[in-house]
Design an enzyme around this catalytic site. Structure first.
Site, PDB file in Angstrom:
ATOM      1  N   TYR A 132    -110.310 -74.367  32.991  1.00 62.13           N
ATOM      2  CA  TYR A 132    -111.861 -73.683  34.049  1.00 62.13           C
ATOM      3  C   TYR A 132    -112.053 -72.477  33.580  1.00 62.13           C
ATOM      4  O   TYR A 132    -111.341 -71.340  33.159  1.00 62.13           O
ATOM      5  CB  TYR A 132    -111.541 -74.095  35.061  1.00 62.13           C
ATOM      6  CG  TYR A 132    -109.932 -72.935  36.029  1.00 62.13           C
ATOM      7  CD1 TYR A 132    -110.792 -71.533  35.993  1.00 62.13           C
ATOM      8  CD2 TYR A 132    -109.395 -73.790  35.846  1.00 62.13           C
ATOM      9  CE1 TYR A 132    -109.310 -71.229  36.480  1.00 62.13           C
ATOM     10  CE2 TYR A 132    -107.632 -72.860  35.826  1.00 62.13           C
ATOM     11  CZ  TYR A 132    -108.148 -71.964  36.106  1.00 62.13           C
ATOM     12  OH  TYR A 132    -107.066 -71.562  37.054  1.00 62.13           O
ATOM     13  N   ASP A 169     -99.888 -71.202  48.179  1.00 64.80           N
ATOM     14  CA  ASP A 169    -100.938 -71.616  49.126  1.00 64.80           C
ATOM     15  C   ASP A 169    -100.448 -72.534  50.518  1.00 64.80           C
ATOM     16  O   ASP A 169    -100.897 -72.675  51.450  1.00 64.80           O
ATOM     17  CB  ASP A 169    -100.758 -73.008  47.883  1.00 64.80           C
ATOM     18  CG  ASP A 169    -101.697 -72.896  46.943  1.00 64.80           C
ATOM     19  OD1 ASP A 169    -102.056 -71.234  47.086  1.00 64.80           O
ATOM     20  OD2 ASP A 169    -101.479 -74.090  46.048  1.00 64.80           O
TER      21      ASP A 169
END
Length: 182
Positions: A132, A169
């Protein structure tokens, strides 16, 4: 480059033209002018990232606050993921809504996730290489994480995945507790 509309118009799915024959294939993974035409924006990318993850790894839902908010152009070059964007712009008509799609080495699709969206993905294949481009540099002091399974958002992750999460997370906040974009 083919533009495929999604339920949240600001998030754009892009499909490059792939030229293939018995030798393999060729595609243009990024062209600034084509990207500008697809998004209607003159975007400057400043950083490229590459992650490799195993099946079931779920990364996200991550975003950075202003003044270092990041837009991301994401793609998979090996394997497959289910990729998700969540609108975290409080003034938006799609605040708290999500879109998701499969990105894979076979479909060559890319997703443009503008600033103001949380992003995450789960790996569907044995491994996946995820690339990305970002519109701003990584700023850990401004990074935030929303819980991948927040029922207020209601992401429909693939049913056959038992997610593997990082400690960060696992600590993701509910959307109603998270710092969002005004």
């Amino acid at each position: 480059m083919k533009v495929i509309p999604l339920a949240i118009p600001d998030v754009i799915l892009l499909e490059p033209k792939v030229f293939g024959d018995a030798r393999g294939f060729f595609l243009e993974s990024y062209n600034q002018e084509s990207f500008r035409q697809a998004t209607g924006q003159a975007i400057q990318f400043v950083q490229d990232n590459h992650s490799r993850s195993s099946k079931g790894v779920l990364r996200g839902l991550h975003y950075q606050l202003a003044p270092k908010a990041q837009g991301k152009l994401v793609r998979v070059v090996s394997g497959a993921v289910f990729d998700v964007a969540v609108d975290v712009r409080k003034g938006s008509s799609t605040f708290g809504q999500w879109v998701g799609t499969e990105l894979s080495e076979e479909n060559h699709r890319q997703m443009w996730i503008p600033p103001g969206f949380a992003h995450g993905f789960v790996v569907l294949s044995e491994t996946a290489d995820f690339l990305y481009k970002t519109t701003d540099y990584y700023a850990p002091e401004l990074e935030r994480c929303i819980a991948w399974n927040d029922p207020a958002i209601g992401i429909q992750w693939p049913a056959n995945i038992d997610p593997v999460l990082s400690d960060k997370d696992k600590e993701g906040k509910a959307l109603n507790e998270a710092e969002c974009f005004e």
